[in-house]
Design a protein around this motif. Sequence first.
Motif, PDB file in Angstrom:
ATOM      1  N   CYS A  27       0.859  -1.177   0.000  1.00 34.08           N
ATOM      2  CA  CYS A  27       0.000   0.000   0.000  1.00 34.08           C
ATOM      3  C   CYS A  27       0.903   1.237   0.000  1.00 34.08           C
ATOM      4  CB  CYS A  27      -0.917  -0.004   1.221  1.00 34.08           C
ATOM      5  SG  CYS A  27      -2.175  -1.317   1.162  1.00 34.08           S
ATOM      6  N   TYR A  28       0.558   2.217  -0.822  1.00 31.92           N
ATOM      7  CA  TYR A  28       1.429   3.386  -0.966  1.00 31.92           C
ATOM      8  C   TYR A  28       0.598   4.652  -1.133  1.00 31.92           C
ATOM      9  CZ  TYR A  28       0.428   3.162  -6.000  1.00 31.92           C
ATOM     10  OH  TYR A  28      -0.207   3.158  -7.233  1.00 31.92           O
ATOM     11  N   ARG A  29       1.189   5.765  -0.748  1.00 37.86           N
ATOM     12  CA  ARG A  29       0.545   7.073  -0.880  1.00 37.86           C
ATOM     13  C   ARG A  29       0.884   7.666  -2.244  1.00 37.86           C
ATOM     14  NH1 ARG A  29      -2.537   9.719   3.474  1.00 37.86           N
ATOM     15  NH2 ARG A  29      -2.092  11.541   2.163  1.00 37.86           N
ATOM     16  N   ARG A  30      -0.132   7.791  -3.087  1.00 37.80           N
ATOM     17  CA  ARG A  30       0.069   8.360  -4.416  1.00 37.80           C
ATOM     18  C   ARG A  30       0.589   9.792  -4.334  1.00 37.80           C
ATOM     19  NH1 ARG A  30      -3.061   5.858  -8.586  1.00 37.80           N
ATOM     20  NH2 ARG A  30      -3.228   7.899  -9.592  1.00 37.80           N
ATOM     21  N   ASP A  31       0.061  10.560  -3.381  1.00 34.40           N
ATOM     22  CA  ASP A  31       0.462  11.965  -3.297  1.00 34.40           C
ATOM     23  C   ASP A  31       1.925  12.118  -2.906  1.00 34.40           C
ATOM     24  OD1 ASP A  31      -0.253  10.877  -0.806  1.00 34.40           O
ATOM     25  OD2 ASP A  31      -0.780  12.831   0.035  1.00 34.40           O
ATOM     26  N   LEU A  32       2.390  11.274  -1.971  1.00 37.93           N
ATOM     27  CA  LEU A  32       3.794  11.367  -1.556  1.00 37.93           C
ATOM     28  C   LEU A  32       4.726  10.860  -2.659  1.00 37.93           C
ATOM     29  CD1 LEU A  32       3.617  10.262   2.194  1.00 37.93           C
ATOM     30  CD2 LEU A  32       3.434  12.556   1.197  1.00 37.93           C
ATOM     31  N   PHE A  33       4.302   9.829  -3.388  1.00 41.65           N
ATOM     32  CA  PHE A  33       5.101   9.352  -4.514  1.00 41.65           C
ATOM     33  C   PHE A  33       5.248  10.453  -5.571  1.00 41.65           C
ATOM     34  CE2 PHE A  33       5.863   4.576  -4.894  1.00 41.65           C
ATOM     35  CZ  PHE A  33       5.980   4.410  -3.527  1.00 41.65           C
ATOM     36  N   ALA A  34       4.155  11.147  -5.848  1.00 42.33           N
ATOM     37  CA  ALA A  34       4.205  12.212  -6.854  1.00 42.33           C
ATOM     38  C   ALA A  34       5.168  13.316  -6.428  1.00 42.33           C
ATOM     39  CB  ALA A  34       2.805  12.779  -7.078  1.00 42.33           C
ATOM     40  N   LYS A  35       5.113  13.705  -5.176  1.00 41.27           N
ATOM     41  CA  LYS A  35       5.989  14.769  -4.689  1.00 41.27           C
ATOM     42  C   LYS A  35       7.457  14.356  -4.702  1.00 41.27           C
ATOM     43  CE  LYS A  35       2.422  16.873  -1.780  1.00 41.27           C
ATOM     44  NZ  LYS A  35       1.955  17.134  -0.387  1.00 41.27           N
ATOM     45  N   ALA A  36       7.699  13.055  -4.611  1.00 46.29           N
ATOM     46  CA  ALA A  36       9.080  12.553  -4.636  1.00 46.29           C
ATOM     47  C   ALA A  36       9.537  12.213  -6.054  1.00 46.29           C
ATOM     48  CB  ALA A  36       9.202  11.323  -3.740  1.00 46.29           C
ATOM     49  N   GLY A  37       8.688  12.504  -7.041  1.00 47.96           N
ATOM     50  CA  GLY A  37       9.077  12.271  -8.424  1.00 47.96           C
ATOM     51  C   GLY A  37       8.991  10.822  -8.865  1.00 47.96           C
ATOM     52  N   LEU A  38       8.207  10.013  -8.164  1.00 47.45           N
ATOM     53  CA  LEU A  38       8.044   8.607  -8.506  1.00 47.45           C
ATOM     54  C   LEU A  38       6.729   8.400  -9.250  1.00 47.45           C
ATOM     55  CD1 LEU A  38       9.163   7.004  -5.115  1.00 47.45           C
ATOM     56  CD2 LEU A  38      10.453   7.012  -7.265  1.00 47.45           C
ATOM     57  N   PRO A  39       6.618   7.316 -10.019  1.00 47.85           N
ATOM     58  CA  PRO A  39       5.344   7.011 -10.676  1.00 47.85           C
ATOM     59  C   PRO A  39       4.236   6.836  -9.639  1.00 47.85           C
ATOM     60  CG  PRO A  39       7.093   5.589 -11.490  1.00 47.85           C
ATOM     61  CD  PRO A  39       7.642   6.302 -10.305  1.00 47.85           C
ATOM     62  N   THR A  40       2.997   7.056 -10.065  1.00 46.59           N
ATOM     63  CA  THR A  40       1.870   6.886  -9.151  1.00 46.59           C
ATOM     64  C   THR A  40       0.902   5.804  -9.618  1.00 46.59           C
ATOM     65  OG1 THR A  40       0.629   8.637 -10.263  1.00 46.59           O
ATOM     66  CG2 THR A  40       1.994   9.278  -8.381  1.00 46.59           C
ATOM     67  N   ASP A  41       0.921   5.462 -10.905  1.00 46.43           N
ATOM     68  CA  ASP A  41       0.055   4.401 -11.422  1.00 46.43           C
ATOM     69  C   ASP A  41       0.451   3.074 -10.791  1.00 46.43           C
ATOM     70  OD1 ASP A  41      -1.799   3.192 -13.610  1.00 46.43           O
ATOM     71  OD2 ASP A  41       0.114   2.123 -13.833  1.00 46.43           O
ATOM     72  N   ARG A  42      -0.531   2.316 -10.299  1.00 47.65           N
ATOM     73  CA  ARG A  42      -0.210   1.105  -9.520  1.00 47.65           C
ATOM     74  C   ARG A  42       0.561   0.060 -10.323  1.00 47.65           C
ATOM     75  NH1 ARG A  42      -5.855   0.749 -10.329  1.00 47.65           N
ATOM     76  NH2 ARG A  42      -6.154   2.009  -8.461  1.00 47.65           N
ATOM     77  N   THR A  43       0.293  -0.024 -11.619  1.00 55.10           N
ATOM     78  CA  THR A  43       1.051  -0.979 -12.433  1.00 55.10           C
ATOM     79  C   THR A  43       2.500  -0.539 -12.567  1.00 55.10           C
ATOM     80  OG1 THR A  43      -0.936  -1.578 -13.683  1.00 55.10           O
ATOM     81  CG2 THR A  43       1.192  -2.102 -14.680  1.00 55.10           C
ATOM     82  N   ALA A  44       2.702   0.736 -12.815  1.00 55.83           N
ATOM     83  CA  ALA A  44       4.066   1.263 -12.918  1.00 55.83           C
ATOM     84  C   ALA A  44       4.803   1.165 -11.591  1.00 55.83           C
ATOM     85  CB  ALA A  44       4.022   2.715 -13.398  1.00 55.83           C
ATOM     86  N   VAL A  45       4.085   1.409 -10.502  1.00 56.46           N
ATOM     87  CA  VAL A  45       4.711   1.303  -9.179  1.00 56.46           C
ATOM     88  C   VAL A  45       5.152  -0.127  -8.916  1.00 56.46           C
ATOM     89  CG1 VAL A  45       4.249   1.427  -6.695  1.00 56.46           C
ATOM     90  CG2 VAL A  45       3.537   3.299  -8.190  1.00 56.46           C
ATOM     91  N   ALA A  62      15.790  -0.012  -3.075  1.00 56.74           N
ATOM     92  CA  ALA A  62      16.323   0.991  -3.994  1.00 56.74           C
ATOM     93  C   ALA A  62      15.310   2.108  -4.246  1.00 56.74           C
ATOM     94  CB  ALA A  62      16.718   0.328  -5.315  1.00 56.74           C
ATOM     95  N   VAL A  63      14.044   1.749  -4.353  1.00 57.42           N
ATOM     96  CA  VAL A  63      13.002   2.764  -4.525  1.00 57.42           C
ATOM     97  C   VAL A  63      12.927   3.646  -3.280  1.00 57.42           C
ATOM     98  CG1 VAL A  63      10.527   3.169  -4.877  1.00 57.42           C
ATOM     99  CG2 VAL A  63      11.686   1.346  -6.133  1.00 57.42           C
ATOM    100  N   GLY A  64      13.111   3.029  -2.121  1.00 56.34           N
ATOM    101  CA  GLY A  64      13.123   3.802  -0.884  1.00 56.34           C
ATOM    102  C   GLY A  64      14.205   4.859  -0.876  1.00 56.34           C
ATOM    103  N   LYS A  65      15.369   4.519  -1.402  1.00 55.27           N
ATOM    104  CA  LYS A  65      16.463   5.492  -1.460  1.00 55.27           C
ATOM    105  C   LYS A  65      16.124   6.621  -2.435  1.00 55.27           C
ATOM    106  CE  LYS A  65      20.001   2.060  -0.265  1.00 55.27           C
ATOM    107  NZ  LYS A  65      21.204   1.322  -0.727  1.00 55.27           N
ATOM    108  N   ARG A  66      15.471   6.273  -3.540  1.00 57.49           N
ATOM    109  CA  ARG A  66      15.038   7.312  -4.474  1.00 57.49           C
ATOM    110  C   ARG A  66      14.018   8.236  -3.812  1.00 57.49           C
ATOM    111  NH1 ARG A  66      12.993   4.606  -9.924  1.00 57.49           N
ATOM    112  NH2 ARG A  66      12.379   6.799 -10.263  1.00 57.49           N
TER     113      ARG A  66
END
Length: 450
Positions: free
Chosen positions: A175-193, A206-210
Amino acid sequence: MRTHSRASRRLVGLAVVAALGAGPLTGCAEDPAEPAVGVATSGGGTSGGGDGNGGTTLTVGVFGAFGLKEAGLYDEYMKLNKGVVIKQTSIERNENYYPQLLTHLGSGSGLADVQAVEVNNIAEITATQAGKLVDLGRTEGVRKDSFLPWKWSQATTADGRTVGLGTDIGPQGICYRRDLFAKAGLPTDRTAVGKLWAGDWRKYLAVGKRFKARAPRGTVFVDSASGVMAAITGGNEKRFYDADGKVVYKTNPAVRRAWDTAAEFAREGLTGKLQQFTPAWDQGFANATFATVSCPAWMLGYIQDKAGAAGKGKWDVAAAPRPSNWGGSFLTVPEAGRNKAAAARLVAWLTAPEQQAKLFERRGSFPSAQAAYDLPAVSGARHAYFGNAPMGRIFAGAAEGVPVQIVGPKDLIIAQNLADVGMLQVDQKGRSSKQGWDAAVKAIDNALDQ
């Protein structure tokens, strides 16, 4: 359910979503009027008997708000079987329920016609109490291939007797926060995530470090190192015991890899340093202080409850790096019961794919019957709070990928001490990985008298 998995998720006011998108149903367990695991019937016994009108009273002993009664399955069965009356008793916490169950199995008295068993206890029950339980695999209508192979095997003895039929399981996603992923420059679409970390928990690291490199102020990537460790070990065929029943967690490379990966999450500052199922953890959901958490299907309702209306549409769920399971239970029928055949028929009906699909639809308990996954209530299930995520498809895929696991009698003790004694020291107190491991091993050795 670790004990947190099933008992705690009910007792902390867990909201499981009815109809998968409607308002939460809080599960509040009721302590029984009788101290025994069974229920007193009109005939004066604690197991089975007549209902005073020539019918059959079947008693069911469970822990917490197990869900069967709350989902209306007992009422439905009684309508289909006019001569049957079902009475349930629930002891609030499994740690109180299970010792009583062992005592009553030992004495052959005080038992309900049907007794629930939590997954962390099923190995001990199967290994030490199988002779006191009915072989449900021989019950009419029960099909082995209806169940996930790994779930069926957990309650099956070496000589092929199946003493428990699975109810729910806890296949995991992230489970992930779409809004926080977006602010960190990460994909938000669940398939891409999901593709970011597909196939490897080290990719999740590695994603955590990003995320950390561009994290919104006051946020971290994951709730806890212990949660990461539990999710990784939950997908391994061999964890704490080998096939011969020997404790092998100290030398099992899979456990050490899980430990080392989780410890690196802590060392890299990617965690919220939280202990799961505590008020601080609940506040983390409410305040959006962490971006991801390993979540079994049953945890979606918990997150909705704790994150509240402000989190709707911001939380989503993607596939985990590798299939993993956390939680689940079984139903058994004691040989000492007075209505063994009728009780076995009840258990067969309650755990049939159709009823498991209803339990999922009404209570959020994910089926252990793989034959339920193609039924519309499961295959078409979506969760409005989590961006209309296709939770039926996501969690079915996870469930089918879990290997047949070796479950040991003291798995719970080992897992709890690795998490709450060892990894918690690494995560919260800054101890080294070796210091945390040594503390956990010492605690486990003491608990197992080794």
